[in-house]
Design a protein around this motif. Structure first.
Motif, mmCIF file in Angstrom:
data_model
loop_
_atom_site.group_PDB
_atom_site.id
_atom_site.type_symbol
_atom_site.label_atom_id
_atom_site.label_comp_id
_atom_site.label_asym_id
_atom_site.label_seq_id
_atom_site.Cartn_x
_atom_site.Cartn_y
_atom_site.Cartn_z
ATOM 1 N N VAL A 623 23.273 115.410 -58.466
ATOM 2 C CA VAL A 623 22.773 114.106 -58.899
ATOM 3 C C VAL A 623 23.458 113.703 -60.196
ATOM 4 C CG1 VAL A 623 20.515 114.325 -57.808
ATOM 5 C CG2 VAL A 623 20.827 115.195 -60.142
ATOM 6 N N ILE A 624 23.547 112.391 -60.384
ATOM 7 C CA ILE A 624 24.024 111.841 -61.654
ATOM 8 C C ILE A 624 22.799 111.616 -62.535
ATOM 9 C CG2 ILE A 624 25.196 109.909 -62.788
ATOM 10 C CD1 ILE A 624 27.159 111.148 -60.987
ATOM 11 N N VAL A 625 22.852 112.111 -63.737
ATOM 12 C CA VAL A 625 21.784 111.932 -64.724
ATOM 13 C C VAL A 625 22.388 111.069 -65.814
ATOM 14 C CG1 VAL A 625 20.226 113.114 -66.313
ATOM 15 C CG2 VAL A 625 20.931 114.234 -64.171
ATOM 16 N N ASN A 627 22.110 107.612 -68.802
ATOM 17 C CA ASN A 627 21.432 106.576 -69.594
ATOM 18 C C ASN A 627 22.473 105.846 -70.439
ATOM 19 O OD1 ASN A 627 21.927 108.244 -71.779
ATOM 20 N ND2 ASN A 627 19.838 109.048 -71.873
ATOM 21 N N GLN A 628 21.977 105.096 -71.436
ATOM 22 C CA GLN A 628 22.895 104.254 -72.219
ATOM 23 C C GLN A 628 23.899 105.080 -73.028
ATOM 24 O OE1 GLN A 628 19.686 104.717 -72.669
ATOM 25 N NE2 GLN A 628 19.043 104.582 -74.813
ATOM 26 N N ARG A 629 23.611 106.356 -73.260
ATOM 27 C CA ARG A 629 24.521 107.172 -74.077
ATOM 28 C C ARG A 629 25.619 107.845 -73.252
ATOM 29 N NH1 ARG A 629 19.476 107.413 -76.419
ATOM 30 N NH2 ARG A 629 18.840 108.838 -74.764
ATOM 31 N N GLY A 630 25.275 108.205 -72.015
ATOM 32 C CA GLY A 630 26.274 108.912 -71.223
ATOM 33 C C GLY A 630 25.671 109.462 -69.947
ATOM 34 N N TRP A 631 26.405 110.332 -69.295
ATOM 35 C CA TRP A 631 25.941 110.863 -68.027
ATOM 36 C C TRP A 631 26.483 112.274 -67.838
ATOM 37 C CZ3 TRP A 631 29.762 112.270 -64.520
ATOM 38 C CH2 TRP A 631 31.059 111.765 -64.773
ATOM 39 N N CYS A 632 25.871 112.989 -66.904
ATOM 40 C CA CYS A 632 26.428 114.260 -66.452
ATOM 41 C C CYS A 632 25.970 114.468 -65.011
ATOM 42 C CB CYS A 632 25.984 115.424 -67.341
ATOM 43 S SG CYS A 632 24.227 115.774 -67.271
ATOM 44 N N GLU A 633 26.534 115.469 -64.379
ATOM 45 C CA GLU A 633 26.177 115.730 -62.980
ATOM 46 C C GLU A 633 25.558 117.123 -62.891
ATOM 47 O OE1 GLU A 633 29.242 114.374 -60.168
ATOM 48 O OE2 GLU A 633 28.640 116.068 -58.899
ATOM 49 N N ASN A 663 27.690 118.224 -70.152
ATOM 50 C CA ASN A 663 26.367 118.804 -69.931
ATOM 51 C C ASN A 663 25.286 117.795 -70.333
ATOM 52 O OD1 ASN A 663 25.971 118.927 -72.709
ATOM 53 N ND2 ASN A 663 26.277 121.148 -72.852
ATOM 54 N N ILE A 664 24.033 118.271 -70.356
ATOM 55 C CA ILE A 664 22.904 117.357 -70.540
ATOM 56 C C ILE A 664 22.965 116.629 -71.879
ATOM 57 C CG2 ILE A 664 21.263 119.058 -71.512
ATOM 58 C CD1 ILE A 664 20.515 116.279 -68.917
ATOM 59 N N ASN A 665 23.675 117.231 -72.859
ATOM 60 C CA ASN A 665 23.716 116.569 -74.169
ATOM 61 C C ASN A 665 24.574 115.304 -74.189
ATOM 62 O OD1 ASN A 665 21.768 117.850 -75.681
ATOM 63 N ND2 ASN A 665 23.096 119.610 -76.081
ATOM 64 N N TRP A 666 25.230 114.997 -73.085
ATOM 65 C CA TRP A 666 25.871 113.673 -72.997
ATOM 66 C C TRP A 666 24.801 112.570 -72.909
ATOM 67 C CZ3 TRP A 666 29.260 117.394 -73.242
ATOM 68 C CH2 TRP A 666 30.601 117.110 -73.522
ATOM 69 N N THR A 667 23.556 112.951 -72.588
ATOM 70 C CA THR A 667 22.485 111.937 -72.480
ATOM 71 C C THR A 667 21.509 111.961 -73.645
ATOM 72 O OG1 THR A 667 20.832 113.320 -71.327
ATOM 73 C CG2 THR A 667 22.498 112.229 -69.960
ATOM 74 N N THR A 668 21.452 113.057 -74.422
ATOM 75 C CA THR A 668 20.338 113.211 -75.375
ATOM 76 C C THR A 668 20.511 112.326 -76.607
ATOM 77 O OG1 THR A 668 21.483 115.146 -76.250
ATOM 78 C CG2 THR A 668 19.682 115.544 -74.693
ATOM 79 N N PRO A 669 19.380 111.856 -77.173
ATOM 80 C CA PRO A 669 19.447 110.915 -78.295
ATOM 81 C C PRO A 669 19.811 111.575 -79.616
ATOM 82 C CG PRO A 669 17.161 111.244 -77.609
ATOM 83 C CD PRO A 669 18.015 112.045 -76.679
ATOM 84 N N ASP A 670 20.577 110.847 -80.426
ATOM 85 C CA ASP A 670 20.860 111.297 -81.790
ATOM 86 C C ASP A 670 20.029 110.507 -82.795
ATOM 87 O OD1 ASP A 670 22.192 108.920 -81.452
ATOM 88 O OD2 ASP A 670 24.175 109.694 -81.984
#
Ligand code: MGD
Ligand code: MGD
Ligand code: SF4
Ligand code: MO
Length: 692
Positions: A623-625, A627-633, A663-670
């Motif tokens: 699956v593609i995960v 949001n506005q910051r980025g994505w990962c599979e 990895n998942i940190n392509w989506t996590t907020p800063d």
């Protein structure tokens, strides 16, 4: 002829509360066995699944052995071996030029939790960069909000040993997963459970820890502040609070009662998703079963409202008079006992003022324009792998690709971060350097002897610090001490003012390996004398320190902006993504070890069957995960271990071993939390869809 094996005492260096005591057996100069000290009262003869095969890591063919210089474009993986002399001279020339043009503030050292040792991390962090006048780093990725909340409410990070849980009749494990993240607590908990202790786990995910609990509550993420205030409301409304205790030992309980009155069970049920009846029952149980222990850790604070979540948790034990009681109170960290004399450690008085401080959670932003006066021109990374572990990693990679940024990475392995370096320096492992460790889960100091000679040309952090100081022309003796000399000095100065270090010398540590901190009858139980080192000397339910910072002095609940914004945009298909600890790695450390990667499996996301069905996602599908910051599979695990609306994708997997090198940190907020610049990894809304 083979020599008899020689045994060296050591400490597990990883970011884990257990700080296990280890033994390395060396034959003919080679480490041949690595195992747990059978006599240590917390380690008790076993290491976790992550660290048991440690020799695989230490002797891995993938170890970096020599300094390397980049010869291709950034991130292309083209390297040339160079000598240490050349590496050090290159760094010194670049840094002198940067300092001349922009000032030392343009140099940013970045480090965190590769090892928690006093010499290799804490001293290295302080001395060289202090002398240089480099940018400071606000180390707020992990525990800053909890730390600040504890100091505001109780005044010290004091906790009991794990064994004391055997005195507890009720244990609330709140936003903490010790079966994975602090496993040596579990046998003590089991003993208590067998003797009748009731265990409640409060975690949106059915974790390994939750599986063996008597009760598991799954609040909607980030609503714990409301849940705690809801428990308080019931306790006050039903007169179950200990008024005499509150009068004598707390500050602001009437204001807190007033605040809690806004959180009746029906309202809290609507916020948290936990039925009102369950809230009422838990409140009654908590108020009437004693001793009651609230056990928590760092994961639950990684929300925008994380400071207030922690403040609310810290207030609960006071309502029922449980601080200062063996088996009661709140267990968070024992890190506040072995404190070091700041001047001896840092020599700050001999250093220029810190020119500015950059929050480590904003690394990507800092590298791409947020830090302007001066811009960051050089980054020195050690004991950290920000591309894999820090939030909004796509922006970090963008920053690392800047042609004008001079990046040096000191590492054991070619990590996702080292990939983008201009120079890579080879680092020692725990078996190859000297250090001293204090734990945050127990109350013993652990000495780590170097057991073997470093392979290749690996050097320890402290040795690199000394060489850099030399190359930069800094002659202060405190930059050139040996590890042992530095430790002896810090211990001596610290012992003079810290009673927990009474009788603890370097010689004793070297001989005994494990040395208990010094407790008396009066100090053995945390806050046993009911004196709290806060401004009022009491538990500050209404916190004067919070007020002084212009913050709400009472715990409150506010929904994270990211959740509100997702709703406001009419997005109903967003999932709240929690990315806590993986079972087989420690953050991204160990996540390149083939045997552990095999055990952990492919990087995954847990998603509830109803959410999966809505999105046509089947178990095992990619699956593609996003949001506005980025994505990962990631690979979907369809499971009711997570509630509808919530997904879980553990931290740790390296980007380069993941699909599309993300990895998942392509989506996590800063974005930063409400207190102490804390990270907000879990206040994260993602959109998940099948790979088409
Ligand atoms: N195996 C392993 N051990 C580790 C680590 C690792 O990566 N792997 N990391 C180490 C480090 S760096 C740290 S800081 C510690 C952390 O130790 P823990 O705090 O125990 O670990 P986490 O998994 O970060 O978070 C704990 C739990 O918080 C839950 N949680 C997230 N959001 C919420 C919420 O809003 N409410 C509630 N009630 N729960 C929530 C998560 O589902 C998770 O199960 O562990 C250390 N030990
Ligand atoms: N999505 C998500 N991400 C998270 C979190 C989360 O909850 N969710 N949690 C965060 C937390 S709690 C933490 S603490 C951070 C940790 O983030 P980091 O501090 O970046 O830790 P690691 O990713 O483990 O990287 C540590 C690196 O140090 C190296 N190292 C080990 N020993 C030495 C040494 O002696 N010298 C040198 N030079 N290098 C050494 C290791 O090889 C490893 O690559 O991750 C954070 N990342
Ligand atoms: S990671 Fe934790 S449990 Fe595992 S060996 Fe190290 S200190 Fe012990
Ligand atoms: Mo952490």
């Amino acid at each position: 002829m083979t020599d008899e094996p020689v045994r060296f005492r050591g400490a597990c260096p990883h970011d884990c509360p257990d700080t296990c005591a280890t033994i390395t057996e060396v034959e003919d100069g080679r480490a041949v066995r690595f195992y747990a000290d059978p006599e240590h009262p917390v380690t008790r003869g076993w290491l976790c699944a992550k660290v048991r095969p440690y020799l695989e890591r230490v002797t891995s063919d993938e170890r970096l052995l020599y300094p390397l210089r980049r010869v291709g474009p950034k991130g292309a993986g083209q390297w040339q071996r160079i000598s240490w002399d050349e590496a050090l001279a290159t760094i010194a020339v670049r840094w002198q030029a940067i300092i001349a043009q922009y000032g030392a503030a343009a140099i940013l050292p970045y480090s965190y939790s590769g090892t928690l040792g006093l010499v290799q991390t804490v001293m290295m962090d302080a001395r060289l960069w202090g002398r240089m006048g480099a940018s400071g780093l606000e180390r707020a990725i992990c525990s800053a909000a909890a730390h600040a909340a504890v100091m505001a409410t109780l005044g010290a990070r004091h906790s009991a040993d794990y064994a004391d849980v055997r005195q507890s009749k009720l244990v609330l494990i709140w936003g903490h997963n010790p079966a994975s993240t602090g496993p040596h607590f579990m046998p003590f908990l089991r003993e208590a459970q067998k003797a009748g202790t009731y265990v409640v786990v409060i975690d949106p995910r059915r974790t390994l820890t939750a599986r063996s609990a008597d009760e598991h509550l799954q609040p909607r993420p980030a609503t714990d502040g409301a849940l705690a205030l809801g428990l308080m409301q019931v306790i006050f409304a039903e007169g179950l609070h200990d008024e005499a205790w509150l009068e004598a030992h707390s500050h602001g309980w009437r204001e807190l009662r007033e605040r809690a009155s806004a959180y009746p069970p029906d309202h809290v049920a609507a916020i948290t998703g936990i039925p009102a009846e369950t809230i009422v029952n838990l409140a009654r149980r908590y108020a009437t079963t004693k001793p009651a222990l609230l056990k928590t850790a760092d994961g639950v604070q990684r929300h925008q409202n994380g400071g207030q979540i922690f403040r609310a948790l810290l207030c609960l034990p006071a309502l029922v008079g449980q601080y200062g009681v063996r088996g009661g109170g709140l267990a968070y960290s024992t890190g506040g006992y072995a404190t070091w004399d700041a001047e001896a450690l840092t020599h700050r008085s001999a250093c220029p003022p810190v020119p500015r401080v950059i929050n480590m959670n904003r690394l990507g932003a800092a590298l791409t324009g947020e830090a302007t006066d001066p811009p960051v021109k050089s980054l020195f990374v050690y004991c950290a792998n920000p591309v894999a572990s820090s939030p909004n990693a796509g922006l970090i990679v963008e920053g690392l690709q800047r042609e004008d940024l001079f990046t040096v990475v000191h590492e054991q392995f070619m990590t996702d971060t080292a990939d983008y370096a201009d120079l890579v320096l080879p680092a020692t492992t725990q078996l190859e350097h000297t250090d001293l460790h204090r734990a945050y889960g127990h109350r013993y100091l652990q000495y780590n002897h170097a057991a073997v000679v470093p392979p290749g040309e690996c050097k320890s952090n402290w040795d690199v610090s000394r060489l850099l100081a030399q190359a930069m022309g800094y002659t202060e003796p405190w930059l050139h001490e040996s590890a042992e000399e530095a430790l002896a000095g810090v211990l001596e100065a610290s012992r003079a003012t810290n009673p927990y270090l009474t009788g603890i010398t370097l010689e004793r540590l070297q001989q005994e390996g494990t040395v208990p901190l010094h407790f008396t009858e009066a100090t053995d139980i945390p806050f046993g004398d009911l004196r709290f080192p806060t401004p009022s000397g009491k538990v500050e339910l209404a916190s004067s320190l919070m007020e002084a910072r212009g913050l709400d002095p009472l715990p409150n609940y506010e929904e994270p902006d990211e959740y509100v914004a997702a709703r406001a945009h009419g997005a109903t298909d967003g999932l709240i993504l929690i990315s806590g600890a993986s079972h087989h790695f420690v953050s991204s450390s160990l996540a390149n070890q083939p045997s552990l990667r095999a055990k952990e499996g492919e990087p995954f996301i847990e998603i509830h069957p109803s959410d999966a069905a809505q999105r046509q996602i089947s178990d095992g599908a990619y699956v593609i995960v996003e949001n506005q910051r980025g994505w990962c599979e990631l690979r979907a695990r369809v499971t009711d271990d997570v509630p509808p609306g919530v997904a879980v994708a553990p931290k740790g997997p390296w980007a380069k071993f993941s699909r599309h090198q993300r990895n998942i940190n392509w989506t996590t907020p800063d974005a930063l939390a409400d207190l102490a610049g804390q990270s907000t990894f879990h206040s994260n809304i993602v959109y998940v869809r099948p790979v088409s």
